[in-house]
Design an enzyme around this catalytic site. Sequence first.
Site, PDB file in Angstrom:
ATOM      1  N   SER A  78       0.803  -1.217   0.000  1.00  0.00           N
ATOM      2  CA  SER A  78       0.000   0.000   0.000  1.00  0.00           C
ATOM      3  C   SER A  78       0.838   1.271   0.000  1.00  0.00           C
ATOM      4  O   SER A  78       0.411   2.299  -0.510  1.00  0.00           O
ATOM      5  CB  SER A  78      -0.933   0.001   1.216  1.00  0.00           C
ATOM      6  OG  SER A  78      -0.187  -0.098   2.421  1.00  0.00           O
ATOM      7  N   ASP A 241      -4.590   7.153  10.322  1.00  0.00           N
ATOM      8  CA  ASP A 241      -4.728   5.820  10.912  1.00  0.00           C
ATOM      9  C   ASP A 241      -3.520   5.404  11.757  1.00  0.00           C
ATOM     10  O   ASP A 241      -3.524   4.324  12.359  1.00  0.00           O
ATOM     11  CB  ASP A 241      -5.017   4.778   9.826  1.00  0.00           C
ATOM     12  CG  ASP A 241      -3.854   4.571   8.858  1.00  0.00           C
ATOM     13  OD1 ASP A 241      -2.761   5.109   9.089  1.00  0.00           O
ATOM     14  OD2 ASP A 241      -4.049   3.850   7.845  1.00  0.00           O
ATOM     15  N   HIS A 244      -0.158   4.162   7.980  1.00  0.00           N
ATOM     16  CA  HIS A 244       0.386   4.550   6.684  1.00  0.00           C
ATOM     17  C   HIS A 244       1.023   5.944   6.761  1.00  0.00           C
ATOM     18  O   HIS A 244       0.569   6.785   7.544  1.00  0.00           O
ATOM     19  CB  HIS A 244      -0.721   4.566   5.620  1.00  0.00           C
ATOM     20  CG  HIS A 244      -1.299   3.220   5.337  1.00  0.00           C
ATOM     21  ND1 HIS A 244      -2.424   2.743   5.981  1.00  0.00           N
ATOM     22  CD2 HIS A 244      -0.899   2.243   4.484  1.00  0.00           C
ATOM     23  CE1 HIS A 244      -2.693   1.530   5.528  1.00  0.00           C
ATOM     24  NE2 HIS A 244      -1.788   1.190   4.632  1.00  0.00           N
TER      25      HIS A 244
END
Length: 271
Positions: A78, A241, A244
Amino acid sequence: MAEGRAGNRADGRAIRQLSRAAAVTALAGAIGGMALLAAETLAARTRRYASPDMQLAIRSTVGPAKAPTLRLVLLGDSTALGVGVDQVADTVGGQLAALLAEGPGGRRVELSSVAVAGSHSSDLNIQVARALVGLRPDVAVILIGTNDAVRLARPTESADQLAAAVRRLRDAGAAVVVGTCPDLGGTRAFAQPLRQLLGWHGRRLGRAQVEAVRAAGGVPVDLAERTGPVFRADAGTLCHDGFHPSADGYRVWAHALLPAVVAAVGGLRHP
């Protein structure tokens, strides 16, 4: 002498009782620690994380139209896709492209990503195939390792899978730069002691990745070593979050990766 023997027996009983008590305490501590880790793992799994933005997968071009073209392709998880930000320019690839376009001997950078959120090292094989068939990268940047570390994969196994991907890209003529597993001890999404455990395992994986990438002909960049202290000190390097990177975090990574990418570009045979 009888009194002495009785005293010795009493001391022996006391030592045995103390040993049993210590063993029971250690066992209870271990069970309690395991229960705590299990609870923290469950909390981490059910936590809401940033979602992939499909717009980030769109190809973009940065730099003067008449400048030499450089095909820059990102592979991995990601972070290679840019989860955590909502503009291509803020992703690590976007920021690398801008730095390459603006730097000395600037290039017209054709930026692409075949990264998939949630990927492990075992998933790189498919990504490499996609990159080689459709994109033909001059320079490939791989960001991988976080998900391997989180699932406590064997470092040597993950590193071997990464090395196989690097060799395929090198055999196809692409220069390869790998950003190794970042410092998971700097994340805020995990509580202690889970964060410490994952940080330790991530460092083990990172060391294995460095050796494997070099052996396969790629250039490793130890993100944990080079950028970990910044992420630990500044919560703003992470998105909402706590897992990330944010735009600032990706900028830190881009600058850490830049020297290796510039060297790779300088080593290309075609203009």
